[in-house]
Structure formats: C-alpha cells, structure tokens
Design a protein around this motif. Structure first.
Motif, short mmCIF file in Angstrom:
data_model
loop_
_atom_site.label_atom_id
_atom_site.label_comp_id
_atom_site.label_asym_id
_atom_site.label_seq_id
_atom_site.Cartn_x
_atom_site.Cartn_y
_atom_site.Cartn_z
N LEU A 51 43.53 27.49 -0.16
CA LEU A 51 44.79 27.91 0.47
C LEU A 51 45.39 26.76 1.25
O LEU A 51 46.59 26.49 1.16
CB LEU A 51 44.53 29.10 1.41
N THR A 58 52.55 22.64 -1.51
CA THR A 58 53.78 23.40 -1.76
C THR A 58 54.82 23.13 -0.69
O THR A 58 56.01 22.94 -0.98
CB THR A 58 53.47 24.90 -1.81
N THR B 226 47.17 32.15 -1.65
CA THR B 226 47.13 30.94 -2.48
C THR B 226 47.87 31.16 -3.79
O THR B 226 48.72 30.35 -4.20
CB THR B 226 45.68 30.54 -2.78
N LEU B 229 51.69 31.40 -3.42
CA LEU B 229 52.32 30.08 -3.22
C LEU B 229 52.37 29.30 -4.53
O LEU B 229 53.35 28.63 -4.82
CB LEU B 229 51.55 29.28 -2.18
N GLU B 230 51.28 29.40 -5.31
CA GLU B 230 51.27 28.67 -6.59
C GLU B 230 52.35 29.19 -7.53
O GLU B 230 53.00 28.43 -8.24
CB GLU B 230 49.89 28.80 -7.26
N GLY B 233 56.15 28.66 -5.70
CA GLY B 233 56.32 27.41 -4.97
C GLY B 233 57.77 26.94 -4.85
O GLY B 233 58.14 26.31 -3.88
#
Lengths: 69, 247
Positions: A51, A58, B226, B229-230, B233
């Motif tokens: 994370l 990002t 996670t 966000l991937e 993005g």
C-alpha cells in the motif's frame, strides 16, 4: 542474585520452563505457533508495504502535470 | 438497496472508508489476540486426553474457520461482480484471495503438527484434509488465473467464475466429518447449546476466532486500498487526494 529478578516468587523459573515445555509437546505446539506467526505477520507486513509503495507511486504521478506521466 | 450498492461501488468512498476503519480493526485485533493467547496458552488447563498438545486448537480452528469464511466472501463478491458488473466487488474478491490462502495454509500446517503427536501421522488422505487442501488450490488457482489471461477484464471474469463454482467445496469441508469416516474430530464450537468444551478452554478459542476475523478485515482494508489505487490511479479524485497530501 545481583542484576537478577529479585521479585520473582519461589519456583517461577520452574513454571516458566514448564510453560515452554508444553507437557512434552513443545516442538509441535511452538512450531505451529511460529509458522502461523510467520505467515500471518508476513501477509500483513507485505500488504502494508504494498500500500505504501503504491500510494507513493500513484500520488507522485498524479501530482505531475497532465501529459507528462 | 441500489443506493447502498452505489455507495460501496464508488471507489473514492470505499478507499476513504477502508482507510478510516483499518486502524480500529488492527487495534481491536491486537487486543483480542493478546487476550486470547494469554488465556489459551497460560490460563487454560491442559486437556485430560491430549495434554498440552491441544493448545494448537487456538490457531488451528480459527484459521480453518477463516479459510472458509474468506472463501464465502470471495465467492459472494465474485457473484456480485458477475451479475451487476460492480468493479469494487471484484476488488474485494481479489484482495481476499491471498489472505484466504494464508489462512488455509495455516490450517493445514497446524493440523499437520497436531496430527503427528495425536494420530501418529503428518498427513492422511481423508475427506476433511483433502477438501481443505482443495480449498488451498482453489485460492491459488484463482490468483494464477488473474495473472494468466491476456486482458485483466477476461481474467477477472474467469477467476470470478472459478470462485463461484468452487463454493460447492465449502459444505463438503464442513460436513466431511459427518459424511465420511475420518480421523478428524467433529466440530468443537458449533454446538453452542451443548458445548463440548469447558468455558476456560472455550473462551480463549472464541477470542482467537474474533482476533483472526479482525485480522482478515484489517488486512482486507489495506489490500482493498492498494487495489483501488492501482485501478484508479489516473482518476481525478486520486489527483485531488495527491494534491492534498503534503510532502
């Protein structure tokens, strides 16, 4: 007992040893607990690191002006 | 119903919610873990038949329970993803798979280390053990499929179908000790009206089940963030979030 644990009650070292001995099953009990800890702590730590690095990557890219990424 | 779907289907909402819940889940998990381990390893008496070896139950049963619980969550969210095309349901399923695989591995390993002193064997191909091993392969197969197909969309669909079909294994695991002759002992805590365990042994077990449950939800929050966000993005809400972050 200089530098030792003066407050330990009588026989508590024995009971600590008894605790670790697990009635003769020490190998099976403690190996189970150790492997469980490795797997579960491992997946929690791995997820946290994932994370963090995904956030850094990002957000860095998102802060760059459009078209540069 | 659809309003609820809409909110949980929204990536920024889920991202923030998961971030807000995670520290609470993690903290409560640690508390119940410490209490459960202390009561289970130190306070609870030894078993009159199995001696101290039975203390493996405090990780074995919670892990086995979670291996099935996580799978049901994964199969349900996969079904939601297949039926309503809700992308966030797919995210929850994918985030769950490695945690479920870890719990399944823990259940198998601790079972083996309990079986050796009690049954005299590390492994036996009986119904309970074999169906639990199949569960591990279902998790691993799901994860392998995600990476194996060319486009992420078709990989997500194929893996979701596998997860939904594989759910038939769950009742097989659960009832295997009743349907087939097996070395494995029957359920310990599901008969709450007539528990087969003394309260001093049952209490730490329930605490450890709670701790493992919280560990799953804590980890799920982290992994969900996670994956969101991937996936998202380049979305505007991520840019806004990044702009608000000081560095």
């Amino acid at each position: 007992m200089p530098g030792g644990w003066p407050n330990l009650p009588e026989g508590s070292v024995t009971s600590l040893l008894e605790f670790f001995a697990m009635g003769g099953y020490a190998f099976y009990v403690w190996t189970s607990y150790a492997l469980t800890a490795v797997l579960l702590v491992g997946i929690v730590g791995w997820s946290a690191r994932q994370l963090k690095s995904t956030q850094q990557r990002t957000f860095r890219r998102a802060r760059q002006p459009r078209g540069k990424s | 119903m659809f309003q609820w779907f809409h909110r949980f289907g929204s990536a920024p909402y889920l991202y923030r919610l998961a971030g807000r819940l995670a520290p609470w889940l993690g903290g409560l998990c640690l508390l119940s873990l410490v209490a459960g381990l202390y009561l289970g390893l130190v306070v609870a008496p030894a078993d009159y038949e199995q001696g101290d070896s039975y203390r493996i139950i405090y990780i074995h049963v919670p892990a086995a329970w979670m291996s099935m619980f996580v799978y049901v969550v994964m199969a349900t969210s996969s079904a939601v993803f297949l039926i309503w095309r809700l992308k966030m349901a797919d995210v929850v399923a994918l985030a769950s798979a490695p945690i479920g695989a870890a719990f399944t591995a823990v259940a198998l390993i601790t079972g083996s280390f309990w079986g050796k002193p009690m049954w005299g064997t590390w492994w036996i191909w009986d119904a309970r053990l074999t169906s639990e091993l199949l569960l591990l392969f279902l998790y691993l197969g799901y994860l392998a499929l995600r990476g194996a197909l060319e486009t992420p969309q078709s990989a997500a669909r194929a893996a979701a179908i596998l997860a939904v079909v594989g759910v038939v294994n769950i009742p097989i695991i659960h009832y295997s000790v009743e349907w087939w002759n097996t070395l494995h002992q029957p359920a310990t805590i599901t008969k709450l009206d007539k528990p087969s365990m003394h309260i001093s042994m049952l209490r730490p077990l329930l605490l450890m089940v709670l701790a493992f449950q919280l560990l799953y939800f804590y980890n799920l929050m982290i992994r969900t963030r996670t994956l969101i966000l991937e996936k998202e993005g380049r979305a505007r809400w991520v840019a806004e979030l990044a702009g608000g972050e000081r560095d």
